[in-house]
Design an enzyme around this catalytic site. Sequence first.
Site, PDB file in Angstrom:
ATOM      1  N   GLU A 171      10.680   7.458  10.306  1.00 26.26           N
ATOM      2  CA  GLU A 171      10.573   7.907  11.698  1.00 26.26           C
ATOM      3  C   GLU A 171       9.118   8.045  12.146  1.00 26.26           C
ATOM      4  OE1 GLU A 171      12.929  11.429  12.131  1.00 26.26           O
ATOM      5  OE2 GLU A 171      14.762  10.258  12.442  1.00 26.26           O
ATOM      6  N   GLY A 177       5.878   8.353   1.004  1.00 27.68           N
ATOM      7  CA  GLY A 177       6.778   8.165   2.152  1.00 27.68           C
ATOM      8  C   GLY A 177       7.660   6.935   1.942  1.00 27.68           C
ATOM      9  N   HIS A 178       7.060   5.836   1.469  1.00 28.60           N
ATOM     10  CA  HIS A 178       7.854   4.622   1.211  1.00 28.60           C
ATOM     11  C   HIS A 178       8.885   4.886   0.117  1.00 28.60           C
ATOM     12  CE1 HIS A 178       4.006   2.651   2.707  1.00 28.60           C
ATOM     13  NE2 HIS A 178       4.906   2.086   3.463  1.00 28.60           N
ATOM     14  N   ALA A 200       0.862  -1.190   0.000  1.00 23.33           N
ATOM     15  CA  ALA A 200       0.000   0.000   0.000  1.00 23.33           C
ATOM     16  C   ALA A 200       0.896   1.237   0.000  1.00 23.33           C
ATOM     17  CB  ALA A 200      -0.957  -0.012   1.183  1.00 23.33           C
ATOM     18  N   LEU A 201       1.816   1.233  -0.926  1.00 21.65           N
ATOM     19  CA  LEU A 201       2.904   2.217  -0.897  1.00 21.65           C
ATOM     20  C   LEU A 201       2.418   3.627  -1.197  1.00 21.65           C
ATOM     21  CD1 LEU A 201       5.721   0.235  -2.750  1.00 21.65           C
ATOM     22  CD2 LEU A 201       5.137   0.257  -0.313  1.00 21.65           C
ATOM     23  N   SER A 238       0.424   7.956   5.475  1.00 19.68           N
ATOM     24  CA  SER A 238       0.188   6.626   6.022  1.00 19.68           C
ATOM     25  C   SER A 238      -0.764   5.888   5.087  1.00 19.68           C
ATOM     26  CB  SER A 238      -0.462   6.745   7.404  1.00 19.68           C
ATOM     27  OG  SER A 238      -0.992   5.489   7.794  1.00 19.68           O
TER      28      SER A 238
END
Length: 297
Positions: free
Chosen positions: A168, A56-57, A52-53, A205
């Site tokens: 983070e 951020g990934h 579920a990229l 997210s």
Amino acid sequence: MSDTTMPDAAMPNAAMPDTAMIVAHDISTLTATVARWRAEGLSIGLVPTMGALHEGHLTLVEAALARCDRVIASIFVNPIQFDNQDDLAKYPRTADEDAEHLRKAGAHALFMPDATVMYPAGFATTVHVKGVSSELCGAFRPGHFDGVATVVTKLLLISRADRAFFGEKDFQQLQIIRRVVADLNIPVDIVGCPIKRESDMLAMSSRNRRLSPEARRIAARLPALMRAAVESFRQGDEESSARLRAALGAEGFDPVEYATFRQEADLAPALDASTPCRLFVAAWLDGVRLIDNMPVA
Ligand code: PAF
């Protein structure tokens, strides 16, 4: 299927374009690839994900490409880190899109095992980190960090990566993984990468896509309220986290699991800003559990 190579769609007849990405569904395919790269003296970076990229990934992949000759991304929705079966069932699974994003981002290999590959019959080992695993999210998600520590230990050992990259946003997870690696002498550098935020500052997210449009609008208040709480804590306000908790409740976050200042090193309560510390929040909105953290620098 044990091994696939995704050629560049724009070059369907090319023998093996530079952008080819090895897709390994089993461990032996990945370890053979890694052995070949190691024999060539290439350094290896690992970006573990549950798919579920989002952007951020992809910044983790970018960070890995900047520091390693070869980058492996993994996609595995790890059943043993879900304390709630409904959450596991609802976790978005977008494997084809994810693979395409990773290929475009320049990942060299994608490890995409299924649960029987990672946890074959007879599997009986758990990696448990005392102390830090029971704080914050650990208090609300029993067994979650044991599942994370176990799967990440396996991924590090399977990939033999020189460096592994984690966001983070899951700061507690990052500290737990650092503890595992130090305690078990796993020869890998753990690299923490800054939180990637949407234009309205909500931390990216995979869960954000489950918010209704109205809840998504409310969710964007979270970072602004956290920023204000960080500022007042920095100025010595001892009621800062209590005030934040009340403000989140008033916005409709329910329940607020925690809103608390903690030391970065061991996640023990931070009474003031004299040592490196962060504000950590976990709160539910519209049936979705959101977490975020901010440094008090
Ligand atoms: O952060 C995640 O996506 C997962 O917890 C991880 C590190 C891939 C382990 O399953």
